[in-house]
Design an enzyme around this catalytic site. Sequence first.
Site, mmCIF file in Angstrom:
data_model
loop_
_atom_site.group_PDB
_atom_site.id
_atom_site.type_symbol
_atom_site.label_atom_id
_atom_site.label_comp_id
_atom_site.label_asym_id
_atom_site.label_seq_id
_atom_site.Cartn_x
_atom_site.Cartn_y
_atom_site.Cartn_z
ATOM 1 N N LYS A 152 34.309 41.229 41.300
ATOM 2 C CA LYS A 152 33.940 41.068 42.713
ATOM 3 C C LYS A 152 35.063 40.321 43.426
ATOM 4 O O LYS A 152 35.170 39.096 43.324
ATOM 5 C CB LYS A 152 32.628 40.283 42.794
ATOM 6 C CG LYS A 152 31.755 40.602 43.993
ATOM 7 C CD LYS A 152 32.326 40.214 45.329
ATOM 8 C CE LYS A 152 32.228 38.751 45.638
ATOM 9 N NZ LYS A 152 32.923 38.396 46.915
ATOM 10 N N GLY B 60 37.053 29.770 42.301
ATOM 11 C CA GLY B 60 36.737 29.545 43.708
ATOM 12 C C GLY B 60 36.365 28.102 43.940
ATOM 13 O O GLY B 60 36.818 27.206 43.225
ATOM 14 N N THR C 34 34.404 24.510 44.211
ATOM 15 C CA THR C 34 33.577 23.725 43.300
ATOM 16 C C THR C 34 32.101 23.880 43.657
ATOM 17 O O THR C 34 31.240 23.973 42.783
ATOM 18 C CB THR C 34 34.020 22.246 43.347
ATOM 19 O OG1 THR C 34 35.353 22.174 42.830
ATOM 20 C CG2 THR C 34 33.113 21.356 42.512
ATOM 21 N N GLU C 35 31.831 23.947 44.958
ATOM 22 C CA GLU C 35 30.457 24.092 45.427
ATOM 23 C C GLU C 35 29.805 25.365 44.860
ATOM 24 O O GLU C 35 28.711 25.322 44.279
ATOM 25 C CB GLU C 35 30.524 24.158 46.953
ATOM 26 C CG GLU C 35 29.220 24.064 47.666
ATOM 27 C CD GLU C 35 29.403 24.426 49.148
ATOM 28 O OE1 GLU C 35 30.558 24.612 49.600
ATOM 29 O OE2 GLU C 35 28.378 24.529 49.824
ATOM 30 N N GLY D 180 30.944 27.106 42.368
ATOM 31 C CA GLY D 180 30.986 26.988 40.903
ATOM 32 C C GLY D 180 29.740 26.296 40.375
ATOM 33 O O GLY D 180 29.162 26.711 39.361
ATOM 34 N N GLU E 73 36.843 28.124 37.118
ATOM 35 C CA GLU E 73 38.147 27.577 37.522
ATOM 36 C C GLU E 73 37.996 27.214 38.996
ATOM 37 O O GLU E 73 37.928 28.086 39.851
ATOM 38 C CB GLU E 73 39.236 28.616 37.279
ATOM 39 C CG GLU E 73 40.603 27.993 37.122
ATOM 40 C CD GLU E 73 41.300 27.848 38.444
ATOM 41 O OE1 GLU E 73 41.115 26.781 39.074
ATOM 42 O OE2 GLU E 73 42.007 28.769 38.849
ATOM 43 N N CYS F 39 44.786 26.294 44.123
ATOM 44 C CA CYS F 39 43.878 25.315 43.516
ATOM 45 C C CYS F 39 44.644 24.187 42.846
ATOM 46 O O CYS F 39 44.194 23.053 42.810
ATOM 47 C CB CYS F 39 42.956 26.003 42.529
ATOM 48 S SG CYS F 39 43.815 27.096 41.407
ATOM 49 N N GLU G 8 39.648 18.590 48.751
ATOM 50 C CA GLU G 8 40.588 19.705 48.737
ATOM 51 C C GLU G 8 40.673 20.284 50.147
ATOM 52 O O GLU G 8 39.673 20.728 50.699
ATOM 53 C CB GLU G 8 40.086 20.772 47.754
ATOM 54 C CG GLU G 8 41.046 21.918 47.579
ATOM 55 C CD GLU G 8 40.576 22.920 46.522
ATOM 56 O OE1 GLU G 8 39.425 23.381 46.606
ATOM 57 O OE2 GLU G 8 41.371 23.232 45.625
HETATM 58 P P1 NAI Z 1 34.090 30.521 47.710
HETATM 59 O O1 NAI Z 1 33.967 29.756 46.463
HETATM 60 O O2 NAI Z 1 32.897 30.641 48.596
HETATM 61 O O3 NAI Z 1 34.563 32.011 47.389
HETATM 62 C C1 NAI Z 1 35.126 32.439 46.176
HETATM 63 C C2 NAI Z 1 34.447 33.716 45.717
HETATM 64 O O4 NAI Z 1 33.090 33.449 45.389
HETATM 65 C C3 NAI Z 1 34.414 34.837 46.749
HETATM 66 O O5 NAI Z 1 34.585 36.063 46.090
HETATM 67 C C4 NAI Z 1 33.005 34.724 47.291
HETATM 68 O O6 NAI Z 1 32.509 35.932 47.841
HETATM 69 C C5 NAI Z 1 32.228 34.355 46.064
HETATM 70 N N1 NAI Z 1 30.952 33.675 46.285
HETATM 71 C C6 NAI Z 1 30.565 32.922 47.342
HETATM 72 N N2 NAI Z 1 29.322 32.443 47.147
HETATM 73 C C7 NAI Z 1 28.899 32.883 45.943
HETATM 74 C C8 NAI Z 1 27.720 32.706 45.160
HETATM 75 N N3 NAI Z 1 26.710 31.971 45.601
HETATM 76 N N4 NAI Z 1 27.644 33.293 43.952
HETATM 77 C C9 NAI Z 1 28.670 34.023 43.476
HETATM 78 N N5 NAI Z 1 29.800 34.234 44.163
HETATM 79 C C10 NAI Z 1 29.931 33.671 45.385
HETATM 80 O O7 NAI Z 1 35.300 29.903 48.519
HETATM 81 P P2 NAI Z 1 35.568 29.977 50.103
HETATM 82 O O8 NAI Z 1 34.301 29.750 50.857
HETATM 83 O O9 NAI Z 1 36.326 31.210 50.374
HETATM 84 O O10 NAI Z 1 36.515 28.724 50.312
HETATM 85 C C11 NAI Z 1 35.986 27.441 50.528
HETATM 86 C C12 NAI Z 1 36.820 26.389 49.841
HETATM 87 O O11 NAI Z 1 36.804 26.590 48.447
HETATM 88 C C13 NAI Z 1 38.290 26.411 50.187
HETATM 89 O O12 NAI Z 1 38.536 25.710 51.360
HETATM 90 C C14 NAI Z 1 38.899 25.755 48.985
HETATM 91 O O13 NAI Z 1 38.841 24.368 49.106
HETATM 92 C C15 NAI Z 1 38.010 26.203 47.866
HETATM 93 N N6 NAI Z 1 38.583 27.352 47.132
HETATM 94 C C16 NAI Z 1 39.202 27.114 45.956
HETATM 95 C C17 NAI Z 1 39.783 28.162 45.274
HETATM 96 C C18 NAI Z 1 40.483 27.937 43.995
HETATM 97 O O14 NAI Z 1 41.290 28.749 43.584
HETATM 98 N N7 NAI Z 1 40.201 26.875 43.305
HETATM 99 C C19 NAI Z 1 39.794 29.521 45.799
HETATM 100 C C20 NAI Z 1 39.063 29.681 47.026
HETATM 101 C C21 NAI Z 1 38.507 28.616 47.663
#
Ligand code: NAI
Length: 515
Positions: free
Chosen positions: A221, A273, A275-276, A278, A295, A329, A426
């Site tokens: 996804k 993605g 932490t929240e 995750g 991760e 990240c 972050e």
């Molecule tokens: P996110 O964690 O919401 O999105 C990452 C992925 O998870 C996307 O594919 C999203 O569609 C999916 N997702 C969202 N909610 C989900 C759920 N409940 N169950 C399963 N999958 C879900 O990240 P977002 O909102 O794009 O970014 C927010 C913050 O997260 C950023 O500002 C950054 O601080 C952090 N982040 C960290 C990343 C990393 O590589 N460590 C990558 C992306 C964001």
Amino acid sequence: MSGGKARSSPASGQGGATADRSAAQHESTSELAAGPGKSIWQYAPAPESRDVVSIQPEYGLFVAGTFAPAADGRTFATVNPATEEPLAQVAAAGPADVDAAVTAARTAYEQVWKSMPGSERAKYLYRIARQLQERAREFAVLESLDNGKPIKESRDVDIPLAAAHFFYYAGWADKLAYAGFGPDPGPLGVAGQVIPWNFPLLMAAWKLAPALAAGNTCVLKPAETTPLTALLLAEVCQQAGLPPGVVNVLTGAGDTGAALVSHPGVNKVAFTGSTEVGKEIARAVAGTDKKLTLELGGKAANIVFDDAPVEQAVEGIVNGIFFNQGHVCCAGSRLLVQESVADIVVERLQRRLATLRLGDPLDKNTDIGAINSRQQLDKITELTKVGEAEGAQRWSPPCQLPEKGYWFPPTVFTGVSQSHRIAREEIFGPVLSVLTFRTPDEAVAKANNTPYGLSAGIWTDKGSRILWLAQKLRAGVVWANTYNRFDPASPFGGYQESGYGREGGRHGLAAYLNV
Ligand code: NAI
Ligand code: MG
């Protein structure tokens, strides 16, 4: 200490077509670098042609080897964050589509993939890797269009590393019995993999390559703002003759991801993605026998000692936090600099930042591209306001931001203390928080004072200090006199709120084997 003149300039009335904008911006950049009226030479625009990609108006879901619309016909738009131009409508997978994809993956697993000899599975992975190399330009342009990252990064980092991951894990497929996990480690089954938008194709490769090498089938996804290279990768899977259902790609937002990770037919969940999210996924998976790797975020310390070569360290600081607009990240978002050299390091850093070129991601001379989404731009803007309100000094080089699209200038905060939110949270943008230390012990204490623990950097002339410090840092990856180096053979992952499990290397196989 550092000259704290805040000169962050928001977009000033500069309209017109993209080409006009970038030309004007080039002029101003070199003039600014040389001083008013003293421009030495100009960068000519050097745009990569976008003709190499053909973006379809609509994309379906990739399930059981073919592309098809979502069962309920829902779609969403993906835009170019540098221009806000819609690029395509993409299918939004609902629960019925998730079910169909997991079923396709299960069938492919039982009937073809798990019993195929590793040497045969490897052939498909090698084919995918070679296709990525052959179509590298196309992938790079598409990635920069959909994500906003500079073409020099997608071209020189994202795409070559994605191919390298497939090559690397292809090599393991027939050697699993020699990987140190016992004589006959088996696959887990169907992997549900959810990835973010900061390295869209590379994260797809990190997820798919080890899973497939180990004999699992996958439902991937991609993030909702960057689905296009994952869909092109699906096309490459077709081209490579990968048996239908071995890889499925479901586009959609968080609800699609949530439905995937909680589907009972999934045996393994891998997530990169926030932490929240995750934590939400960890809760959804708790009490099932699904295996999970997470991760998540980071707030890495990049530690500069007084004996470090300053210019090299400055390059490392720039690479650490301004690479990929800081959407990394493992970004070195906290600079810990020894007090005795803090002034000179910050002064040289500011001078270097004034030479960075922000603008059209497809221009080969661009260093800083667009922020990936309006939502992310709002988050960065909000946290930097908090930084000012809490009393840190904000600085940005003179920098003209394009009128359309999502942009944020490289920003440095000095006078940051450990309790400031910009030192703890972050930001995931081109924003550096500078803190100082006096002794190595204080550097360790400050570096480890974080809920995260993904990465760290050390800059010093002394090898013994590197070894001493690396042992004390609670971070999954520690770079010494370099930063943001990646290699498929090297494990990557974190402690604490940065998640658990490792990706890459032999360690990355363990996450997809029944060991
Ligand atoms: P996110 O964690 O919401 O999105 C990452 C992925 O998870 C996307 O594919 C999203 O569609 C999916 N997702 C969202 N909610 C989900 C759920 N409940 N169950 C399963 N999958 C879900 O990240 P977002 O909102 O794009 O970014 C927010 C913050 O997260 C950023 O500002 C950054 O601080 C952090 N982040 C960290 C990343 C990393 O590589 N460590 C990558 C992306 C964001
Ligand atoms: Mg996009």
